[in-house]
Design an enzyme around this catalytic site. Structure first.
Site, mmCIF file in Angstrom:
data_model
loop_
_atom_site.group_PDB
_atom_site.id
_atom_site.type_symbol
_atom_site.label_atom_id
_atom_site.label_comp_id
_atom_site.label_asym_id
_atom_site.label_seq_id
_atom_site.Cartn_x
_atom_site.Cartn_y
_atom_site.Cartn_z
ATOM 1 N N ASN A 209 1.010 -1.394 0.046
ATOM 2 C CA ASN A 209 -0.053 -0.146 0.178
ATOM 3 C C ASN A 209 0.708 1.266 -0.020
ATOM 4 O O ASN A 209 2.446 1.163 -0.167
ATOM 5 C CB ASN A 209 -1.020 -0.104 1.174
ATOM 6 C CG ASN A 209 -0.272 -0.184 2.537
ATOM 7 O OD1 ASN A 209 0.634 0.882 2.886
ATOM 8 N ND2 ASN A 209 -0.394 -1.222 3.235
ATOM 9 N N ASP A 278 -4.499 -6.604 5.064
ATOM 10 C CA ASP A 278 -5.406 -7.187 5.856
ATOM 11 C C ASP A 278 -5.442 -8.802 5.369
ATOM 12 O O ASP A 278 -5.694 -9.739 6.043
ATOM 13 C CB ASP A 278 -6.771 -6.760 5.795
ATOM 14 C CG ASP A 278 -6.735 -5.603 6.581
ATOM 15 O OD1 ASP A 278 -6.116 -5.386 7.727
ATOM 16 O OD2 ASP A 278 -7.516 -4.671 6.093
ATOM 17 N N LYS A 288 7.954 -17.485 -10.758
ATOM 18 C CA LYS A 288 7.213 -16.370 -11.577
ATOM 19 C C LYS A 288 6.220 -16.938 -12.429
ATOM 20 O O LYS A 288 6.291 -17.907 -13.081
ATOM 21 C CB LYS A 288 8.318 -15.544 -12.419
ATOM 22 C CG LYS A 288 7.528 -14.248 -13.146
ATOM 23 C CD LYS A 288 8.599 -13.845 -13.907
ATOM 24 C CE LYS A 288 7.794 -12.676 -14.826
ATOM 25 N NZ LYS A 288 8.575 -12.156 -15.993
ATOM 26 N N LYS A 341 -11.120 -3.757 18.661
ATOM 27 C CA LYS A 341 -9.773 -3.965 19.103
ATOM 28 C C LYS A 341 -9.094 -3.538 20.411
ATOM 29 O O LYS A 341 -8.080 -3.665 20.791
ATOM 30 C CB LYS A 341 -8.645 -3.336 18.196
ATOM 31 C CG LYS A 341 -9.037 -3.588 16.796
ATOM 32 C CD LYS A 341 -8.123 -3.141 15.515
ATOM 33 C CE LYS A 341 -8.564 -3.173 14.106
ATOM 34 N NZ LYS A 341 -7.735 -3.255 13.185
#
Ligand code: CTP
Length: 398
Positions: A209, A278, A288, A341
């Site tokens: 990300n 996640d 590959k 959490k």
């Protein structure tokens, strides 16, 4: 205010060096001891006599000078100093610092010093805006150095624009601010996660990300400044860890999870600023994956939730904080995460706010406490935001 602090003033050869004696005066008035290290060119703009008289120490400008007690002054002076200021910092000296050149007293001293560095650039506007200088400044920021100025205005070369050295009082105020930490976390151990995680798809492709790690690293810096022992667990980023933290570099969410679970027992506080994937590919291919004419699909399996697991492990007295980066229903989602959490606080930021979160040097945050209190802040630098986050977190320590 700077009582007992030892400061190196590094001066390079620009016209603004004529203001350097004033910086010494202001540092002395605030109680600091100052030693000057300078380039030979700096002495074209100010004199050794002036600098030695005001600093009450010999000026170190020549690595082969036999007048120093220590034969390697650039090493002993760095052992002595708590902080180094470079003012003025010319384009040339910044270039040497960035590329690891040490060929005279100042660049050699800089290379040997691993404490906090403050840089006040000063040069002609065209030089300041050049790609070479801007790239080198990015490297200075990545190393965690604090940059003061340059200001805009009338320059000695006749130009109007950015490149004027900040005023001596502004430079000294930034140093005073740095040392004004209130030791909020003295004797405490703080575990921090930062950056993205990387999950392999095959040996050449991965899932990750846009996290830059800047927010987590700023928090690590501030926790350190407030006296904490800092353990920084970081995914791959392009910034250097502040000197003095224990850096543990990881790649995957599973690795980050393992390190955090191991280290949490000894921590008084944990702040999870990493953008953890996640999911990870169920089976990363060993070879590959070759192109075919068909669609391909990859099965993802869930990664452990580090914050949630630490929430389950948390013992009385431990403080646990997380982040929530949202695109919609921000407050609602953040409160849900806080609850699910078992965190003590959640720092919420929204991708809807301009110049905020991923990649930017600024952030607009709200700190949501388990007590229900919500504190919202204006857009500010991540350094400033980190100060607020640590202050909010430290206030929870009983
Ligand atoms: N986090 C974590 N481990 C994960 C996922 C998230 O420790 N596997 C932490 C992050 O570091 C952050 C907080 O949990 O402090 C919230 O992360 P975020 O990605 O916003 O939340 P998620 O629980 O992943 O929920 P969603 O992606 O659905 O918004």
């Amino acid at each position: 205010m700077l009582q007992g602090k030892n400061i190196i003033l590094g001066i390079s050869g620009g016209i603004a060096a004529y203001k350097a004696p004033l910086i010494i005066r202001l540092l002395h008035t605030a109680g600091a001891s100052v030693k000057v290290v300078c380039t030979q060119n700096a002495l074209e703009f100010t004199t050794k006599t002036t600098l030695e008289t005001l600093s009450e120490h010999p000026v170190y400008a020549d690595v082969f000078d036999r007048d120093f007690v220590h034969s390697t002054e650039h090493i002993s002076i760095t052992d002595w100093a708590d902080l180094m200021i470079i003012a003025p910092a010319t384009g040339n000296i910044i270039g040497k610092f960035a590329s690891g050149i040490a060929d005279e007293a100042l660049s050699t001293t800089y290379m040997a010093f691993n404490g906090p560095v403050f840089i006040a650039p000063a040069m002609n506007t065209k030089m300041w805006l050049s790609k070479a200088v801007q790239d080198n400044m990015a490297e200075m920021r990545n190393r965690g150095h604090q940059i003061i100025g340059p200001d805009e205005g009338n320059l000695a070369c006749g130009y109007d624009g950015a490149g004027r050295m900040s005023q001596p009082d502004e430079i000294v105020d930034a140093v005073k601010e740095f040392f004004s930490a209130e030791s909020l976390l003295e004797g405490k151990t703080v575990l921090i996660t930062a950056g993205p995680t990387v999950e392999n798809i095959d040996p050449v492709r991965f899932l990750s990300n846009y996290s830059s790690g800047k927010m987590g690293y700023a928090i690590a810096n501030e926790a350190l400044r407030q006296g904490a022992k800092v353990v920084l667990v970081s995914g791959p980023v392009n910034i250097n860890a502040p000197a003095g933290v224990e850096l543990i570099s990881v790649k995957t969410a599973a690795e980050m999870h393992q390190v955090c679970v191991d280290k949490f027992a000894d921590a008084d506080m944990a702040i999870m600023a990493a953008a953890v994937a996640d999911y990870r590919p169920k089976d990363a291919a060993e070879k590959k994956i070759k192109k075919s004419d068909d669609e391909i699909s990859i099965t993802f399996v869930k990664n452990p939730d580090i914050l949630a697991d630490l929430g389950r492990m948390k013992k009385a007295g431990q403080i646990l904080g997380g982040f929530a980066l949202e695109t919609d229903h921000e407050l609602e989602n953040a409160k849900q995460k806080l609850h699910n959490k078992k965190a003590d606080f959640i720092v919420m930021n929204s991708l809807r706010d301009a110049n905020s979160a991923f990649g930017y040097d600024t952030n607009k945050i709200s700190v949501i406490h388990a007590s229900g209190d919500v504190k919202s802040f204006e857009l500010m630098t991540k350094t400033e935001a980190a100060k607020h986050i640590i202050k909010e977190a430290a206030a929870l320590i009983k």
